[in-house]
Structures are given as C-alpha cells and as structure tokens.
Design a protein around this motif. Structure first.
Motif, PDB file in Angstrom:
ATOM      1  N   GLY A 203      36.971  41.580  57.825  1.00  0.00           N
ATOM      2  CA  GLY A 203      36.820  40.270  57.218  1.00  0.00           C
ATOM      3  C   GLY A 203      35.940  40.262  55.981  1.00  0.00           C
ATOM      4  O   GLY A 203      35.609  39.193  55.456  1.00  0.00           O
ATOM      5  N   VAL A 204      35.534  41.446  55.508  1.00  0.00           N
ATOM      6  CA  VAL A 204      34.743  41.550  54.276  1.00  0.00           C
ATOM      7  C   VAL A 204      35.385  42.610  53.379  1.00  0.00           C
ATOM      8  O   VAL A 204      36.347  43.266  53.765  1.00  0.00           O
ATOM      9  CB  VAL A 204      33.258  41.894  54.559  1.00  0.00           C
ATOM     10  N   SER A 205      34.832  42.789  52.183  1.00  0.00           N
ATOM     11  CA  SER A 205      35.479  43.671  51.209  1.00  0.00           C
ATOM     12  C   SER A 205      34.917  45.092  51.219  1.00  0.00           C
ATOM     13  O   SER A 205      33.843  45.344  51.764  1.00  0.00           O
ATOM     14  CB  SER A 205      35.297  43.090  49.798  1.00  0.00           C
ATOM     15  N   GLU A 206      35.666  45.988  50.607  1.00  0.00           N
ATOM     16  CA  GLU A 206      35.151  47.326  50.289  1.00  0.00           C
ATOM     17  C   GLU A 206      34.136  47.139  49.178  1.00  0.00           C
ATOM     18  O   GLU A 206      34.477  46.713  48.071  1.00  0.00           O
ATOM     19  CB  GLU A 206      36.293  48.225  49.809  1.00  0.00           C
ATOM     20  N   GLY A 207      32.862  47.432  49.466  1.00  0.00           N
ATOM     21  CA  GLY A 207      31.824  47.154  48.485  1.00  0.00           C
ATOM     22  C   GLY A 207      31.904  48.029  47.250  1.00  0.00           C
ATOM     23  O   GLY A 207      31.784  47.547  46.120  1.00  0.00           O
ATOM     24  N   PHE A 208      32.121  49.314  47.441  1.00  0.00           N
ATOM     25  CA  PHE A 208      32.172  50.250  46.316  1.00  0.00           C
ATOM     26  C   PHE A 208      33.243  51.319  46.538  1.00  0.00           C
ATOM     27  O   PHE A 208      34.109  51.506  45.726  1.00  0.00           O
ATOM     28  CB  PHE A 208      30.799  50.902  46.125  1.00  0.00           C
ATOM     29  N   GLY A 209      33.165  52.024  47.664  1.00  0.00           N
ATOM     30  CA  GLY A 209      34.094  53.114  47.933  1.00  0.00           C
ATOM     31  C   GLY A 209      33.597  54.412  47.348  1.00  0.00           C
ATOM     32  O   GLY A 209      34.135  54.911  46.353  1.00  0.00           O
ATOM     33  N   GLY A 228      39.029  45.689  46.757  1.00  0.00           N
ATOM     34  CA  GLY A 228      37.601  45.438  46.597  1.00  0.00           C
ATOM     35  C   GLY A 228      36.988  46.217  45.454  1.00  0.00           C
ATOM     36  O   GLY A 228      37.512  46.277  44.338  1.00  0.00           O
ATOM     37  N   GLY A 229      35.824  46.826  45.723  1.00  0.00           N
ATOM     38  CA  GLY A 229      35.080  47.551  44.702  1.00  0.00           C
ATOM     39  C   GLY A 229      35.795  48.774  44.156  1.00  0.00           C
ATOM     40  O   GLY A 229      35.431  49.267  43.077  1.00  0.00           O
TER      41      GLY A 229
END
Length: 333
Positions: A203-209, A228-229
């Motif tokens: 329910g949240v995004s990939e911050g950076f990867g 995401g990121g």
C-alpha cells in the motif's frame, strides 16, 4: 549548525531492512558536516540514546530531530510538536499529512512530487540515496547469466519467468543475506527486479530501489519494473529494459538475447551515477542543512503562515469554482 538526532525504531531484529541501511549511510555523511547522533524510540540499543530519556531532560533548543520511519511518522510528529523536526521521506502513500513547519527531505524526485502536491507550503528538498563507490564495474568474468533477489520479487518473476529461463541459461536466485553484493553483481550479466506487485500489496511506494542502481553501477544489464522511485533513474531502452513486458515469451527473448550476446548491452551513463556518489550527496547535504537551519532561526518570528491545503479547503475551493461557473453561465444567458 544545530545537532541532528536521527530517530530510528531500533537497529536490529525486525527493523533491519534496506531503509535502515540507507538511513545509517546518510547519518555517516551528515556527521562529516555537523554533529549527528542515532536515537532509538521503540527498542533500546547498547550505547545508543533513547527518545523518552532525551525528552525528559529538556533543553533541546539547539537540536533538530530527523524522523523517517513511514508508519511511525504521525505519532512521532505529534510527540515532537513544539520541537524542530525534519521528515526524511522515503516511500509515499502512507496517507498522513504534516505541519508546514516541518521541512521534508525526499530521497527521490518521485517522493518530492508526492509531497509537493500533498503539502505545497512545506519546505521541500531532494537528497538521493548514496550509492557507494564500491559499486562499480570491476571487469570480472560474468559467469552468472541471470541474477535475481527473491525478496520483493513478483509472483510472475519467481513462478513463471525464472523457471522458463532456468532451462536455457545459468540463473542464480538469492534468498538470503549476501556479504559481497558488489562481487555478485560483477559476476552477473543480467539482473532482474520486479517490485511493483510487492509494493502494491504494502500500500506504499518503492522509495528509491537501491538494488537496480547498484547492479547498473556494477555493469549489469538491468530488467526492472519502473514503479515509484525507480522512475527517477531508470530509462527503458537507454540504461535498462522494462521487465514483465506484455508476454512471457517476449521477456525471455530479450533476456536471452543479452545473455547470448545478440542484444545490445544497456550500460549506465557515468554522469547519471555521479548524482548518487559521495561528493554530490555531501554538497547537497551542506546546502540543505544550511537552508533548514536558517529556516529554524527565523521560524518563531513568522506571524502569518500560508493556509494549508486541507481536504476541507480543497472542497471549499471546488465549491467556489463551481459557484463562479454557475454565476458566469447565468450572466451569459
């Protein structure tokens, strides 16, 4: 500059993850610029300050608290109300709002865009994660055709794509901690990463990867999702290729083409990597910390703040806009 207290729930056990390692690397870089200390608030750690103990002492006028652990942010922001606080934002999508007096430092432009829309009157800064200079192409023999880390990988990747590739090339699946990640990236021709499904479930995004960037820095040909990121630096067709591209057969064809040498190798531009290396991160840190310290110098004297963009205000603005349209329609009729 004021001293920074970086708040972390703990340093071991269930709190160990990529976000923790990234935050610890940031703290080390900050310590080259100003005093910075780790403070835990859930799990007491040896030789480490604990938040409740600090708050009970008082006299924190020359301290800035840095909060970063997504699910804990609303409680921490409330607990630290009245103190100077920075939010070091990794992932997005948690659904909380923040006071505009709280500067937000984002690890990706994707995250900064999210907060730029959600909190348009907050101070926003971009500070990407540091990719260590250890992650570079060492010119080793690449005896692993395809490398994938099981954690965060999609069902499609693990249950369909990998089995289809295993009969045609040497595939290595990592499902445990690797001490020498640089070494194994340097042995791989192709690195696969597909985290969109995982983050959709969270329910949240990939911050950076971090992993695709680290693999690229080591010379791997990367096939990745671009959620995401990851969209900050991945450029399908130029420095990587999009995984899960419409059909299993098409994925296999492209990946095996790289392995067998019939497909062009996608290599990262050194200029892209420079943005994430130590020298650039340190320079950005200096500018950001000076700017935030200046803001906190003057913060108590600000008498008129900008009205926040709350859901209630958005509803009122929509109603006002609709009312104006109705009035204009009657005037023209």
């Amino acid at each position: 500059m004021r001293k920074l207290y970086f708040l972390l729930p703990g340093l071991g056990g269930k709190f160990v993850c990529g976000g923790l390692w990234a935050e610890l690397k940031t703290i080390k870089l900050v310590q080259e610029i100003c005093p910075a200390t780790i403070v835990t608030y859930k799990q007491r750690e040896p030789n480490t300050l604990f938040l409740d103990d600090i708050l009970s002492q008082g006299d924190l006028g020359q301290v800035i608290f840095v909060i970063s652990w997504g699910f804990d942010i609303p409680k921490l922001a409330k607990k630290l109300q009245g103190y100077r606080v920075i939010y070091h934002a990794h992932s997005t999508g948690y659904g909380f709002d923040l006071p505009t007096a709280l500067p937000i430092v984002c690890i990706s432009r994707n995250t900064m865009g999210y907060w730029g829309q959600r909190s348009p009157h907050s101070l926003l800064y971009y500070l990407p994660n540091h990719i260590s200079e250890d992650f570079s192409d060492l010119g080793l023999v690449r005896d692993i055709d395809v490398l994938v880390q099981a954690r965060k990988s999609s069902h499609y990747l693990l249950k369909q794509l990998i089995p289809a590739l295993q009969s045609q090339c040497n595939v290595k699946v990592i499902d445990s901690y690797v001490e020498d990640l640089t070494g194994i990236f340097n042995r791989a021709k192709v690195y696969l990463y597909d985290s969109a499904e995982y983050w959709a479930q969270q329910g949240v995004s990939e911050g950076f990867g971090l992993q695709p960037m680290e693999a690229m820095a080591c010379g791997c040909h990367v096939f990745s999702s671009v959620n995401g990121g990851l969209s900050d630096y991945l450029d399908p067709g130029f420095n990587c290729e999009k995984i899960a591209g419409y059909a299993l057969d098409y994925d296999c064809q492209r990946i095996l083409g790289v392995v067998k040498g019939s497909r062009q190798w996608r290599r990262v531009d050194p200029n892209l990597l420079a943005e994430y290396r130590r020298e650039n991160i340190l320079e950005r840190l200096r500018v950001i910390l000076l700017d935030i310290n200046e803001f906190f110098d003057y913060h108590p004297s600000f008498s008129q703040t900008i009205e926040p963009l709350t859901q209630r205000r958005i509803a009122w603005l929509k109603f006002k806009s609709l009312l104006t349209k109705v009035k204009n329609k009657f005037k023209s009729s």
